[in-house]
Scaffold this motif. Structure first.
Motif, PDB file in Angstrom:
ATOM      1  N   LEU A   1       0.710  -1.373   0.022  1.00 29.50           N
ATOM      2  CA  LEU A   1       0.107   0.019   0.180  1.00 29.50           C
ATOM      3  C   LEU A   1       1.073   1.126   0.052  1.00 29.50           C
ATOM      4  O   LEU A   1       1.877   1.365   0.837  1.00 29.50           O
ATOM      5  CB  LEU A   1      -0.816  -0.024   1.288  1.00 29.50           C
ATOM      6  CG  LEU A   1      -1.837   1.217   1.271  1.00 29.50           C
ATOM      7  CD1 LEU A   1      -2.960   1.321   0.435  1.00 29.50           C
ATOM      8  CD2 LEU A   1      -2.384   1.125   2.925  1.00 29.50           C
ATOM      9  N   VAL A   2       0.387   2.209  -0.721  1.00 29.59           N
ATOM     10  CA  VAL A   2       1.301   3.538  -0.820  1.00 29.59           C
ATOM     11  C   VAL A   2       0.070   4.691  -0.805  1.00 29.59           C
ATOM     12  O   VAL A   2      -0.723   4.593  -1.214  1.00 29.59           O
ATOM     13  CB  VAL A   2       1.809   3.646  -2.270  1.00 29.59           C
ATOM     14  CG1 VAL A   2       2.526   4.973  -2.096  1.00 29.59           C
ATOM     15  CG2 VAL A   2       2.746   2.566  -2.312  1.00 29.59           C
ATOM     16  N   ILE A   3       0.566   5.608   0.265  1.00 29.12           N
ATOM     17  CA  ILE A   3      -0.315   6.788   0.427  1.00 29.12           C
ATOM     18  C   ILE A   3       0.479   8.191   0.485  1.00 29.12           C
ATOM     19  O   ILE A   3       1.499   8.076   1.306  1.00 29.12           O
ATOM     20  CB  ILE A   3      -0.918   6.769   1.949  1.00 29.12           C
ATOM     21  CG1 ILE A   3      -1.854   5.216   2.058  1.00 29.12           C
ATOM     22  CG2 ILE A   3      -1.962   7.766   2.358  1.00 29.12           C
ATOM     23  CD1 ILE A   3      -2.412   5.087   3.316  1.00 29.12           C
ATOM     24  N   ASN A   4      -0.167   8.830  -0.347  1.00 24.81           N
ATOM     25  CA  ASN A   4       0.687  10.312  -0.247  1.00 24.81           C
ATOM     26  C   ASN A   4       0.674  10.677   1.163  1.00 24.81           C
ATOM     27  O   ASN A   4      -0.583  11.014   1.638  1.00 24.81           O
ATOM     28  CB  ASN A   4      -0.065  11.270  -1.158  1.00 24.81           C
ATOM     29  CG  ASN A   4       0.262  10.930  -2.550  1.00 24.81           C
ATOM     30  OD1 ASN A   4       1.064  10.007  -2.949  1.00 24.81           O
ATOM     31  ND2 ASN A   4      -0.049  11.752  -3.580  1.00 24.81           N
ATOM     32  N   GLY A   5       1.762  11.351   1.740  1.00 29.02           N
ATOM     33  CA  GLY A   5       1.775  11.811   3.185  1.00 29.02           C
ATOM     34  C   GLY A   5       1.141  13.171   3.176  1.00 29.02           C
ATOM     35  O   GLY A   5       0.801  13.525   4.249  1.00 29.02           O
ATOM     36  N   ASP A   6       0.743  13.655   2.063  1.00 26.14           N
ATOM     37  CA  ASP A   6       0.139  15.196   2.169  1.00 26.14           C
ATOM     38  C   ASP A   6      -1.448  15.238   1.872  1.00 26.14           C
ATOM     39  O   ASP A   6      -1.902  16.326   1.696  1.00 26.14           O
ATOM     40  CB  ASP A   6       0.840  16.021   1.022  1.00 26.14           C
ATOM     41  CG  ASP A   6       1.011  15.738  -0.034  1.00 26.14           C
ATOM     42  OD1 ASP A   6       0.377  14.654  -0.543  1.00 26.14           O
ATOM     43  OD2 ASP A   6       1.496  16.656  -0.967  1.00 26.14           O
ATOM     44  N   VAL A   7      -1.824  14.050   1.706  1.00 28.79           N
ATOM     45  CA  VAL A   7      -3.547  14.141   1.592  1.00 28.79           C
ATOM     46  C   VAL A   7      -4.042  13.871   3.090  1.00 28.79           C
ATOM     47  O   VAL A   7      -3.576  13.221   3.860  1.00 28.79           O
ATOM     48  CB  VAL A   7      -3.916  13.035   0.474  1.00 28.79           C
ATOM     49  CG1 VAL A   7      -3.514  13.335  -0.789  1.00 28.79           C
ATOM     50  CG2 VAL A   7      -3.792  11.779   0.811  1.00 28.79           C
ATOM     51  N   PHE A   8      -5.196  14.455   3.195  1.00 30.01           N
ATOM     52  CA  PHE A   8      -5.958  14.148   4.246  1.00 30.01           C
ATOM     53  C   PHE A   8      -7.499  13.439   4.107  1.00 30.01           C
ATOM     54  O   PHE A   8      -8.204  13.846   3.414  1.00 30.01           O
ATOM     55  CB  PHE A   8      -6.407  15.767   4.858  1.00 30.01           C
ATOM     56  CG  PHE A   8      -7.233  15.601   6.079  1.00 30.01           C
ATOM     57  CD1 PHE A   8      -6.826  14.840   6.940  1.00 30.01           C
ATOM     58  CD2 PHE A   8      -8.491  16.286   6.112  1.00 30.01           C
ATOM     59  CE1 PHE A   8      -7.244  14.700   8.509  1.00 30.01           C
ATOM     60  CE2 PHE A   8      -9.348  16.307   7.425  1.00 30.01           C
ATOM     61  CZ  PHE A   8      -8.637  15.669   8.527  1.00 30.01           C
TER      62      PHE A   8
END
Length: 238
Positions: A109-116
């Motif tokens: 899994l990859v998640i952009n750290g700058d999305v909320f």
């Protein structure tokens, strides 16, 4: 269901956050806060509640501050490792160099750290990963797409019948990539580790081979792209 310890997660936190200046001149963008909690902390808490315990965070700009703030992950009930980059390697380049730390069996899994994205259904994502793992037709990615936000009305890709396309196959809905996706390690096998590489070209090539699935996510999701947007989110989630 896939065993959570075998679905590692990479949080992308290496960007400079230029649009967020001057806030990001001294604080890395993923450490900016909503309701007194950093964007990264929101993700980490959600991952911990779901049972995922192996998390890697890449960083470049002010990366030492990220490590100081989050440490080993013990405060979240997680094991956090870091993938430092001397200069940001773009999304795919950052993923490629982090793979040796992630050590996925296949998918991760990859998640952009700058999305909320509060209330992100990680448990459902785990089920999706399990389905991908068992599929005969091995896909290279599964992307979570969102309705086009007002600041990005043109969107990114087309979603039709569970597959994502770079061009309209006819009557498909054009949506925006959320920055949240499940990837197979083979998507990155031809990259030279340590060199910058963009993710979009890899995805487009895989889409042409019908190797990228996706779904429309209608839960809360925000691209924290400007100081004004951060201010507005803090007003809503105070």
């Amino acid at each position: 269901m896939i065993q959570t310890k075998y679905l590692p997660c990479l949080l992308l936190a290496a960007g400079r956050g230029g649009r967020m200046r001057p806030l990001t001149d001294h604080v890395p963008k993923p450490l900016l806060t909503i309701n007194h909690k950093s964007l990264l902390a929101w993700h980490l808490e959600a991952l911990s509640k779901s049972g995922i315990n192996h998390v890697v965070i890449n960083h470049a700009w002010l990366g030492s501050k990220i490590e100081s703030a989050l440490g080993s992950g013990e405060q979240f009930g997680l094991k956090i490792a870091y993938s430092p980059e001397e200069t940001a390697l773009e999304t795919a380049g950052g993923i490629a160099i982090a793979l040796s730390i992630l050590q996925p069996h296949d998918y991760f899994l990859v998640i952009n750290g700058d999305v909320f994205s509060p209330n992100l259904p990680i448990e459902k994502i785990l089920i999706t990963a399990s389905t991908l793992e068992k599929s005969v037709n091995q896909l290279l990615a599964h992307l979570f797409m969102v309705p086009n936000p007002i600041q990005y009305p043109e969107g990114d890709f087309y979603l039709q019948d569970g597959l994502i396309h770079p061009d309209d196959p006819g009557g498909a809905e054009r949506l925006t990539f959320s920055g949240i996706g499940i990837y197979h390690k083979d998507l990155f096998q031809d990259l030279t580790v340590g060199l910058p590489a963009k993710l979009a070209p890899l995805l487009r090539e895989a889409m042409k081979l019908n190797k990228v699935s996706g779904e429309k996510y209608l839960g809360p999701w925000h691209d924290v792209g400007t100081p004004q947007r951060l201010l507005e989110l803090n007003a809503v989630y105070e």
